[in-house]
Motif scaffolding. Structure first.
Motif, mmCIF file in Angstrom:
data_model
loop_
_atom_site.group_PDB
_atom_site.id
_atom_site.type_symbol
_atom_site.label_atom_id
_atom_site.label_comp_id
_atom_site.label_asym_id
_atom_site.label_seq_id
_atom_site.Cartn_x
_atom_site.Cartn_y
_atom_site.Cartn_z
ATOM 1 N N GLU A 69 0.842 -1.199 0.000
ATOM 2 C CA GLU A 69 0.000 0.000 0.000
ATOM 3 C C GLU A 69 0.874 1.244 0.000
ATOM 4 O O GLU A 69 1.984 1.234 0.532
ATOM 5 N N ILE A 70 0.349 2.326 -0.553
ATOM 6 C CA ILE A 70 1.074 3.591 -0.511
ATOM 7 C C ILE A 70 1.079 4.113 0.924
ATOM 8 O O ILE A 70 0.108 3.934 1.660
ATOM 9 N N ALA A 71 2.191 4.693 1.315
ATOM 10 C CA ALA A 71 2.333 5.258 2.658
ATOM 11 C C ALA A 71 3.321 6.416 2.588
ATOM 12 O O ALA A 71 4.109 6.517 1.642
ATOM 13 N N HIS A 72 3.273 7.264 3.579
ATOM 14 C CA HIS A 72 4.243 8.352 3.658
ATOM 15 C C HIS A 72 5.590 7.790 4.096
ATOM 16 O O HIS A 72 5.653 6.867 4.910
ATOM 17 N N ILE A 73 6.662 8.345 3.544
ATOM 18 C CA ILE A 73 7.986 7.980 4.048
ATOM 19 C C ILE A 73 8.312 8.914 5.208
ATOM 20 O O ILE A 73 7.729 10.001 5.311
ATOM 21 N N PRO A 74 9.216 8.513 6.098
ATOM 22 C CA PRO A 74 9.556 9.372 7.229
ATOM 23 C C PRO A 74 10.051 10.744 6.750
ATOM 24 O O PRO A 74 10.762 10.848 5.747
ATOM 25 N N ALA A 75 9.685 11.775 7.483
ATOM 26 C CA ALA A 75 10.062 13.147 7.120
ATOM 27 C C ALA A 75 11.575 13.302 7.037
ATOM 28 O O ALA A 75 12.085 14.004 6.153
ATOM 29 N N ALA A 76 12.310 12.644 7.920
ATOM 30 C CA ALA A 76 13.769 12.755 7.903
ATOM 31 C C ALA A 76 14.349 12.153 6.621
ATOM 32 O O ALA A 76 15.308 12.686 6.057
ATOM 33 N N LEU A 77 13.775 11.053 6.146
ATOM 34 C CA LEU A 77 14.237 10.434 4.906
ATOM 35 C C LEU A 77 13.963 11.355 3.726
ATOM 36 O O LEU A 77 14.841 11.613 2.907
ATOM 37 N N ARG A 78 12.754 11.890 3.635
ATOM 38 C CA ARG A 78 12.417 12.800 2.535
ATOM 39 C C ARG A 78 13.327 14.022 2.555
ATOM 40 O O ARG A 78 13.845 14.437 1.531
ATOM 41 N N ALA A 79 13.550 14.594 3.734
ATOM 42 C CA ALA A 79 14.399 15.781 3.845
ATOM 43 C C ALA A 79 15.825 15.484 3.388
ATOM 44 O O ALA A 79 16.433 16.280 2.662
ATOM 45 N N ARG A 80 16.363 14.343 3.775
ATOM 46 C CA ARG A 80 17.742 13.982 3.388
ATOM 47 C C ARG A 80 17.852 13.791 1.882
ATOM 48 O O ARG A 80 18.829 14.211 1.258
ATOM 49 N N LEU A 81 16.866 13.152 1.269
ATOM 50 C CA LEU A 81 16.901 12.917 -0.174
ATOM 51 C C LEU A 81 16.753 14.213 -0.951
ATOM 52 O O LEU A 81 17.443 14.440 -1.947
ATOM 53 N N GLU A 82 15.879 15.085 -0.494
ATOM 54 C CA GLU A 82 15.729 16.377 -1.156
ATOM 55 C C GLU A 82 16.971 17.235 -0.978
ATOM 56 O O GLU A 82 17.377 17.951 -1.890
ATOM 57 N N GLU A 83 17.592 17.152 0.185
ATOM 58 C CA GLU A 83 18.849 17.861 0.436
ATOM 59 C C GLU A 83 19.939 17.391 -0.535
ATOM 60 O O GLU A 83 20.764 18.183 -0.996
ATOM 61 N N ALA A 84 19.918 16.111 -0.874
ATOM 62 C CA ALA A 84 20.896 15.543 -1.802
ATOM 63 C C ALA A 84 20.582 15.917 -3.254
ATOM 64 O O ALA A 84 21.381 15.656 -4.145
ATOM 65 N N GLY A 85 19.407 16.522 -3.487
ATOM 66 C CA GLY A 85 19.040 16.926 -4.831
ATOM 67 C C GLY A 85 18.240 15.908 -5.612
ATOM 68 O O GLY A 85 18.107 16.021 -6.831
ATOM 69 N N LEU A 86 17.697 14.919 -4.923
ATOM 70 C CA LEU A 86 16.902 13.890 -5.579
ATOM 71 C C LEU A 86 15.419 14.259 -5.577
ATOM 72 O O LEU A 86 14.870 14.626 -4.535
ATOM 73 N N GLY A 87 14.778 14.125 -6.726
ATOM 74 C CA GLY A 87 13.336 14.202 -6.768
ATOM 75 C C GLY A 87 12.798 12.883 -6.257
ATOM 76 O O GLY A 87 13.279 11.819 -6.663
ATOM 77 N N VAL A 88 11.830 12.910 -5.349
ATOM 78 C CA VAL A 88 11.325 11.693 -4.713
ATOM 79 C C VAL A 88 9.838 11.555 -4.986
ATOM 80 O O VAL A 88 9.070 12.492 -4.768
ATOM 81 N N GLU A 89 9.450 10.380 -5.474
ATOM 82 C CA GLU A 89 8.047 10.042 -5.676
ATOM 83 C C GLU A 89 7.750 8.775 -4.886
ATOM 84 O O GLU A 89 8.461 7.781 -5.027
ATOM 85 N N THR A 90 6.727 8.817 -4.062
ATOM 86 C CA THR A 90 6.360 7.686 -3.220
ATOM 87 C C THR A 90 5.093 7.037 -3.763
ATOM 88 O O THR A 90 4.147 7.736 -4.131
#
Length: 117
Positions: A69-90
Motif C-alpha cells: 500500500e502507498i504510505a508516507h515515508i519518514p520526514a527525515a528520509l524525505r528531507a535527506r533525499l531532497e537535500e541531496a538533490g533527488l526528486g522523490v516520488e512515493t
C-alpha cells in the motif's frame, strides 16, 4: 495493434515480484532493495537514507515503493533525499516497479527503492 520491443540498454528491468522478493533482470532478490543504473543492491529500508542519497549523481528521480500500500515515508528520509538533490516520488511497490520500467525504457535517469509486498 503495433507492438514494439522495449530496449532497456544495459539496465535491468523489474520482471516481477512476490511476497518479500522482486525479480530484476531474471534474478529473484530479497526486499528491501534498490535498483539503480549500477544494478540492484540491498537496501536497509526506510531508516537507510544514505544508500539512497548516494544515488544523487546517477539519477534525477527516485521512486520509493512503500510495500503493498502507498504510505508516507519518514520526514527525515524525505528531507535527506531532497537535500541531496533527488526528486522523490512515493507509491506502492507494485506501482513503483511498473513506473520504473516505463521511465527506464524512455532512457530516464531513474532509480527505485522497494519495500516488499
Amino acid at each position: 495493434m503495433r507492438l514494439n520491443e522495449i530496449d532497456y540498454n544495459e539496465s535491468k528491468p523489474i520482471d516481477g515480484y512476490g511476497p518479500g522478493f522482486f525479480r530484476v533482470g531474471g534474478e529473484a532478490l530479497e526486499a528491501p532493495l534498490v535498483v539503480s543504473p549500477a544494478g540492484p543492491a540491498a537496501w536497509g529500508g526506510l531508516d537507510d537514507a544514505e544508500t539512497l542519497a548516494a544515488l544523487a549523481e546517477e539519477v534525477d528521480v527516485l521512486l520509493v515503493g512503500t510495500g503493498a500500500e502507498i504510505a508516507h515515508i519518514p520526514a527525515a528520509l524525505r528531507a535527506r533525499l531532497e537535500e541531496a538533490g533527488l526528486g522523490v516520488e512515493t507509491m506502492a511497490s507494485p506501482a513503483a516497479a511498473r513506473t520504473y520500467n516505463v521511465l527506464l525504457s524512455e532512457g530516464r535517469r531513474i532509480a527505485v527503492a522497494l519495500l516488499g509486498v
